[in-house]
Design a protein around this motif. Structure first.
Motif, PDB file in Angstrom:
ATOM      1  N   HIS A 104       0.805  -1.206   0.000  1.00 30.78           N
ATOM      2  CA  HIS A 104       0.000   0.000   0.000  1.00 30.78           C
ATOM      3  C   HIS A 104       0.850   1.273   0.000  1.00 30.78           C
ATOM      4  N   VAL A 105       2.159   1.129   0.170  1.00 32.89           N
ATOM      5  CA  VAL A 105       3.063   2.273   0.217  1.00 32.89           C
ATOM      6  C   VAL A 105       3.662   2.472  -1.172  1.00 32.89           C
ATOM      7  N   PRO A 106       3.623   3.706  -1.686  1.00 36.66           N
ATOM      8  CA  PRO A 106       4.246   3.950  -2.998  1.00 36.66           C
ATOM      9  C   PRO A 106       5.710   3.506  -2.981  1.00 36.66           C
ATOM     10  N   GLU A 107       6.154   2.952  -4.082  1.00 33.51           N
ATOM     11  CA  GLU A 107       7.494   2.368  -4.141  1.00 33.51           C
ATOM     12  C   GLU A 107       8.581   3.357  -3.732  1.00 33.51           C
ATOM     13  N   GLU A 108       8.431   4.622  -4.113  1.00 35.37           N
ATOM     14  CA  GLU A 108       9.465   5.610  -3.802  1.00 35.37           C
ATOM     15  C   GLU A 108       9.512   5.970  -2.313  1.00 35.37           C
ATOM     16  N   LEU A 109       8.474   5.583  -1.529  1.00 34.82           N
ATOM     17  CA  LEU A 109       8.447   5.887  -0.104  1.00 34.82           C
ATOM     18  C   LEU A 109       8.746   4.672   0.776  1.00 34.82           C
ATOM     19  N   ARG A 110       8.880   3.512   0.175  1.00 36.47           N
ATOM     20  CA  ARG A 110       9.036   2.288   0.965  1.00 36.47           C
ATOM     21  C   ARG A 110      10.285   2.293   1.838  1.00 36.47           C
ATOM     22  N   MET A 111      11.403   2.787   1.319  1.00 38.45           N
ATOM     23  CA  MET A 111      12.633   2.810   2.116  1.00 38.45           C
ATOM     24  C   MET A 111      12.462   3.736   3.314  1.00 38.45           C
ATOM     25  N   ALA A 112      11.863   4.896   3.099  1.00 42.23           N
ATOM     26  CA  ALA A 112      11.644   5.831   4.210  1.00 42.23           C
ATOM     27  C   ALA A 112      10.711   5.210   5.248  1.00 42.23           C
ATOM     28  N   TYR A 113       9.647   4.559   4.801  1.00 44.39           N
ATOM     29  CA  TYR A 113       8.723   3.910   5.732  1.00 44.39           C
ATOM     30  C   TYR A 113       9.442   2.802   6.515  1.00 44.39           C
ATOM     31  N   LYS A 114      10.323   2.059   5.854  1.00 43.77           N
ATOM     32  CA  LYS A 114      11.061   0.986   6.506  1.00 43.77           C
ATOM     33  C   LYS A 114      11.986   1.557   7.580  1.00 43.77           C
ATOM     34  N   ILE A 115      12.659   2.654   7.270  1.00 44.86           N
ATOM     35  CA  ILE A 115      13.564   3.289   8.234  1.00 44.86           C
ATOM     36  C   ILE A 115      12.761   3.784   9.431  1.00 44.86           C
ATOM     37  N   LEU A 116      11.628   4.434   9.167  1.00 43.82           N
ATOM     38  CA  LEU A 116      10.780   4.909  10.262  1.00 43.82           C
ATOM     39  C   LEU A 116      10.267   3.748  11.105  1.00 43.82           C
ATOM     40  N   SER A 117       9.877   2.683  10.453  1.00 40.99           N
ATOM     41  CA  SER A 117       9.362   1.513  11.161  1.00 40.99           C
ATOM     42  C   SER A 117      10.440   0.896  12.047  1.00 40.99           C
ATOM     43  N   ASN A 118      11.642   0.780  11.521  1.00 47.41           N
ATOM     44  CA  ASN A 118      12.751   0.221  12.308  1.00 47.41           C
ATOM     45  C   ASN A 118      13.090   1.105  13.502  1.00 47.41           C
TER      46      ASN A 118
END
Length: 137
Positions: free
Chosen positions: A44-58
């Motif tokens: 559900h997360v746009p591909e260009e935001l996935r890394m940022a979401y992963k960093i925030l999640s971690n």
């Protein structure tokens, strides 16, 4: 091996090493063995935001949209098991407020409108769970 796909060679070597490690028991008794993998669904997360979401999640941070979605899901689950009718009404009001707030903030349509089939299914689910316990505590 002229003209062979180099990836198939790498894949062959990797598979061979995995098989050898399995035969030696190197994968036995690993932490979490026999438990389902905890994979995050980021579809559900746009591909260009996935890394940022992963960093925030971690880092233990959830983007506001995901935190709100998680809270809405928790509230719906709680409503399904709520036996007190007055508490159910209060929580339904909270749910309506959260949906309205999300609409205002996001400036987009949130799929919980009264003419939406999901909204109808949600209400059916909630009313059905209330019928399971006809004698509230």
């Amino acid at each position: 091996m002229a003209g062979a796909n180099p990836w198939s060679v790498i894949q062959f070597i990797a598979e061979r090493r995995i098989e050898e490690a399995q035969a030696q028991g190197l994968f036995d008794n690993l932490p979490g063995q026999g438990k389902p993998l905890d994979l995050e669904d980021t579809s559900h997360v746009p591909e260009e935001l996935r890394m940022a979401y992963k960093i925030l999640s971690n880092a233990g941070c959830l983007p506001p949209e995901l935190a709100e979605r998680k809270e809405l899901s928790r509230l719906v689950d709680m409503l399904e098991s709520c036996e007190d009718e007055q508490e159910r009404v209060r929580q339904m009001q909270k749910l309506r407020f959260m949906i309205a707030r999300a609409k205002m903030r996001c400036q987009r349509h949130l799929q919980l409108e009264q003419d939406d089939p999901y909204y109808d299914r949600l209400l059916d689910r909630l009313s059905a769970s209330g019928k399971k316990n006809p004698h509230p505590a």
